[in-house]
Design an enzyme around this catalytic site. Structure first.
Site, short mmCIF file in Angstrom:
data_model
loop_
_atom_site.label_atom_id
_atom_site.label_comp_id
_atom_site.label_asym_id
_atom_site.label_seq_id
_atom_site.Cartn_x
_atom_site.Cartn_y
_atom_site.Cartn_z
CD GLU A 45 -3.03 -0.70 -0.01
OE1 GLU A 45 -3.24 0.49 -0.33
OE2 GLU A 45 -3.59 -1.66 -0.58
CE1 TYR A 130 -7.93 3.94 -0.80
CE2 TYR A 130 -5.59 3.44 -0.55
CZ TYR A 130 -6.80 3.26 -1.21
OH TYR A 130 -6.86 2.39 -2.26
CG ASP A 148 -9.13 4.04 -5.16
OD1 ASP A 148 -10.26 3.99 -5.70
OD2 ASP A 148 -8.24 3.22 -5.43
#
Length: 311
Positions: A45, A130, A148
């Site tokens: 990520e 996020y 997103d």
């Protein structure tokens, strides 16, 4: 669903089933999609932020070969981690610093066990909402709906959801099946990355939402406004990376020795000169990556500035 923003179909179950079936039938293979290890997923990520996924695969494999666990990364020299980040062109070096610090937190503060909820994961250095939600979703199947840029584009086009963050969050959460954040978030992001890109491939990618899609029906494939990412080439971000690379190779450098190694057009009193380089070093110092030492001059001239990577 009339209570939601936009034009979400009443038969939400059919919408969900169509997407999950489409995803499970055929999707892009990425190594982090076949692991539930939170450390490996966190690395993917962080690396994927504003970096093309194809380029991330090699870097991710190399990184985990060198530091296979959070404990291994926590014991690493931070300069080595930053140097790896720079050599693989993974963007802002402070991400490497934060990832290193997060590994230390997991090892020392959480006894080597990753927290498993979005709120708890945000306690780790550099892990925002996020990323925390993505790790909770993909490692623990315990996240909320990911929202997103790709997901916003999908919802905007498919269900005419207004370009509003609260509306996107509301609709995304309502669509996600309870307790299935892992498969759902992977599926909806795959839809945005394969079928509903900036230039859509509705039929070519066999988009499972065509029968409900507002854009497919009307031919209007506009998308929410997305800030343009500035060019990396020649950017301040690229120059910061070069500083780190040079200091990793040469250990310490005086200002006028470092400058020409960063830019061939470096001139002490020019546009890209000492003042410009001092600014880069100040930023890197604020990020905890570089130490800058001011040495007094024995004469009347300007004192020498020496920079080195922080250990």
């Amino acid at each position: 669903m009339s209570e939601l923003a936009g034009e979400v179909p009443d038969d939400v179950e059919a919408v969900r089933d169509a997407l999950i079936e489409w995803y499970e039938d055929d999707h892009r293979e990425f190594p982090w999609r076949v692991t539930e290890d939170p450390y490996e997923i966190l690395v993917s990520e962080v690396m994927s932020q504003q970096t093309q996924l194809g380029r991330v695969v090699e870097a991710w494999n190399d990184f985990l070969e060198r530091w296979p666990t959070a404990a291994d990364l926590a014991e690493a020299d931070r300069a080595d981690v930053v140097g790896f980040w720079t050599s693989h062109s993974l963007g802002y070096n402070n991400r490497a610093k934060y990832l290193h610090e997060a590994a230390r937190q997991v090892t020392e503060e959480y006894d080597g066990e990753f927290p498993d909820t979005p709120d708890e994961l945000q306690e780790l250095m550099g892990v925002g909402p996020y990323t925390a939600n993505a790790v909770a979703s993909f490692a623990f199947n315990n996240g909320d709906a990911v929202v997103d840029t790709n997901v916003k584009r999908v919802l905007y086009r498919a269900f005419d959801v207004p370009d509003d963050d609260a509306a996107f969050e509301q609709v995304a959460q309502a669509l996600m099946p309870a307790g299935e954040s892992r498969v759902w978030n992977n599926a909806v992001m795959e839809l945005g990355g394969v079928a509903c890109e900036k230039t859509p491939a509705c039929d070519g990618a066999q988009c499972p939402w065509r029968e409900w899609c507002h854009a497919y029906e009307t031919g209007d494939f506009t998308a929410p406004d997305v800030p343009t990412q500035p060019s990396f080439e020649g950017s301040r971000r690229q120059m910061r990376g070069k500083v780190v690379s040079v200091l990793k190779e040469y250990d310490k450098q005086a200002l006028d020795d470092l400058g020409p190694r960063i830019r061939v057009d470096y001139a002490p009193d020019g546009e890209y000169g000492r003042e410009w380089l001092r600014g880069l070093l100040s930023d890197l110092s604020d990020d905890g990556l570089v130490d800058v030492e001011e040495r007094d001059s024995e004469g009347d001239g300007e004192g020498e500035v020496v920079a080195r990577l922080r250990r």
